[in-house]
Design a protein around this motif. Structure first.
Motif, PDB file in Angstrom:
ATOM      1  N   ASP A 195       1.176  -1.083   0.375  1.00 13.37           N
ATOM      2  CA  ASP A 195      -0.037   0.208  -0.279  1.00 13.37           C
ATOM      3  C   ASP A 195       0.715   1.376   0.148  1.00 13.37           C
ATOM      4  OD1 ASP A 195      -1.915  -1.744   0.208  1.00 13.37           O
ATOM      5  OD2 ASP A 195      -2.182  -1.670   2.254  1.00 13.37           O
ATOM      6  N   CYS A 225      11.114   5.651  -0.294  1.00 16.82           N
ATOM      7  CA  CYS A 225      10.080   5.262  -0.059  1.00 16.82           C
ATOM      8  C   CYS A 225      10.477   3.464   0.226  1.00 16.82           C
ATOM      9  CB  CYS A 225       9.385   4.242  -0.932  1.00 16.82           C
ATOM     10  SG  CYS A 225       7.919   5.767  -0.976  1.00 16.82           S
ATOM     11  N   LYS A 253       9.042  10.665   4.163  1.00 15.04           N
ATOM     12  CA  LYS A 253       7.994  11.064   5.054  1.00 15.04           C
ATOM     13  C   LYS A 253       6.204  10.847   4.840  1.00 15.04           C
ATOM     14  CE  LYS A 253      11.354  13.259   8.079  1.00 15.04           C
ATOM     15  NZ  LYS A 253      11.805  15.235   8.741  1.00 15.04           N
ATOM     16  N   LYS A 254       6.381  11.265   3.556  1.00 18.62           N
ATOM     17  CA  LYS A 254       4.179  11.133   3.212  1.00 18.62           C
ATOM     18  C   LYS A 254       4.238   9.690   2.615  1.00 18.62           C
ATOM     19  CE  LYS A 254       5.760  15.968   1.128  1.00 18.62           C
ATOM     20  NZ  LYS A 254       5.118  16.963  -0.310  1.00 18.62           N
ATOM     21  N   SER A 255       5.182   9.200   2.298  1.00 18.21           N
ATOM     22  CA  SER A 255       4.660   7.348   2.650  1.00 18.21           C
ATOM     23  C   SER A 255       4.043   6.570   2.971  1.00 18.21           C
ATOM     24  CB  SER A 255       6.068   6.723   2.459  1.00 18.21           C
ATOM     25  OG  SER A 255       5.362   4.991   2.209  1.00 18.21           O
ATOM     26  N   LYS A 256       2.942   6.118   3.210  1.00 16.90           N
ATOM     27  CA  LYS A 256       1.960   6.002   4.047  1.00 16.90           C
ATOM     28  C   LYS A 256       2.446   4.055   4.503  1.00 16.90           C
ATOM     29  CE  LYS A 256      -1.276   9.627   4.251  1.00 16.90           C
ATOM     30  NZ  LYS A 256      -0.434  10.206   5.716  1.00 16.90           N
TER      31      LYS A 256
END
Length: 362
Positions: free
Chosen positions: A9, A49, A55-58
């Protein structure tokens, strides 16, 4: 095969724009994966990632099958090298030792590890040289040595050789990938250079507008992909898988399926070696009867036209035989030769038009 690093994801968004959206991306232990895509496709973001610094990766991360709970611990197992040679002031030895000092290793162990990696990359005589007096190739070797000195299990490379000239580039590539293979280091290489991808990468993934649109064995992806988006990344050239049958000076006889071709050979190839022939569409000639009068065309093969795409000033023929190829011809020639989908034609090309590229199983 259990993955060494797996992300699920993956989603990165910036200023209301989706930069990256990948359901899953996994790396097997010891594999060398090539990652290609157009500028802005998301290659560098995906590398960040994978290095667990975006940092913006979930994304949800797994290392050797277990969920990652201590991100900092896993980050220490990953090496990252960028296009620019980002070296500190000081000498070579100090630069290479820096990651080990951050990890607070004993001085004796640091000295031994630095000595070993400097020897591996031919830098032992430059240990005390200031980084300001290094050539481009020397600086790049220092960057690679620094990224590998702490024995990372994963190495991420973001176009690391782009600034080097061809001769130095090949020397540095050879040093790096010999070390990577010998130490079974899982590696991802971002590159626009298909010589590098074909020569060193086991697998190839193609990213387009933030999504992985193709992934598989390098030779399969390059030689059989027909999707428009894939073609836009691979470029216009057809890549034909061949086997070296004979080598004679600066020419080689190669075989692709049932077809044999004579091509120019400017590298060190051996009989029995697997390779690729790269052909640009404008270098392929088309005939109904196999006649190429008043030309130096030495190679030909019979193929079926599977599609004809009309462009602004020419038409692009998609050809199917033991391999896939494309030819560019004028619209007038399409009419004069009565070319249409399903027709069988003879295609030809000059020996000098074919570029011979080494495969990754040398």
């Amino acid at each position: 095969m259990e993955s060494q690093l797996r992300l699920k994801d993956i989603f990165v968004k910036a200023e209301n724009k989706v930069i990256l959206s990948v359901d899953e991306f996994a790396l097997a232990k010891g594999q060398v994966l090539g990652l290609v895509g157009e500028n802005g496709a998301g290659k560098s973001t995906l590398l960040r990632c994978l290095s667990l610094i975006e940092k913006k990766s979930k994304a949800i991360a797994f290392y050797e099958g277990e969920p990652v709970s201590n991100v900092q611990l896993i980050r220490k197992k990953i090496g990252l090298v960028f296009q620019d040679s980002l070296l500190f002031k000081g000498n070579v030895e100090a630069n290479v030792a820096y990651p080990l000092k951050l990890r607070k290793l004993p001085k004796k162990e640091i000295a031994q590890k630095v000595e070993n990696i400097l020897n591996a990359f031919g830098l032992e005589d430059l240990a005390l040289r200031s980084t300001g007096f290094l050539s481009g190739g020397e600086a790049k070797r220092v960057c690679l040595a620094r990224a590998l000195v702490y024995d990372p299990s994963i190495l991420l490379l973001d176009e690391p050789f782009r600034e080097l000239d061809q001769k130095i580039r090949k020397e540095v590539e050879s040093l790096l990938f010999s070390y990577v293979k010998a130490n079974n280091i899982t590696t991802v290489l971002v590159s626009h250079n298909f010589d590098e991808i074909i020569r060193y990468c086991d697998e190839l993934a193609i990213i387009h507008q933030g999504k992985i649109i193709k992934r598989g064995l390098t030779e399969v992806v390059i030689s059989t992909s027909a999707e428009k988006e894939v073609a836009s990344v691979l470029g216009d050239s057809s890549f034909i898988k061949v086997r070296i049958e004979e080598v004679n000076g600066q020419s080689a006889l190669v075989k692709a399926g049932d077809s044999s071709f004579m091509v120019a050979c400017y590298d060190d190839f051996k009989v029995g070696q697997k390779a690729f022939v790269s052909l640009r569409p404008e270098d392929i000639f088309i005939s109904n009867n196999g006649s190429f009068k008043n030309s130096s065309v030495r190679n030909s093969f019979t193929a079926k036209i599977t599609a004809i795409e009309k462009r602004d000033s020419f038409s692009r023929l998609k050809l199917q035989t033991d391999f896939l190829a494309e030819a560019s011809i004028t619209k007038q020639s399409v009419e004069e030769l009565d070319l249409h989908k399903g027709k069988t034609v003879v295609a030809g090309f000059k020996a000098t038009a074919a570029k011979l590229i080494k495969g990754n199983d040398d």
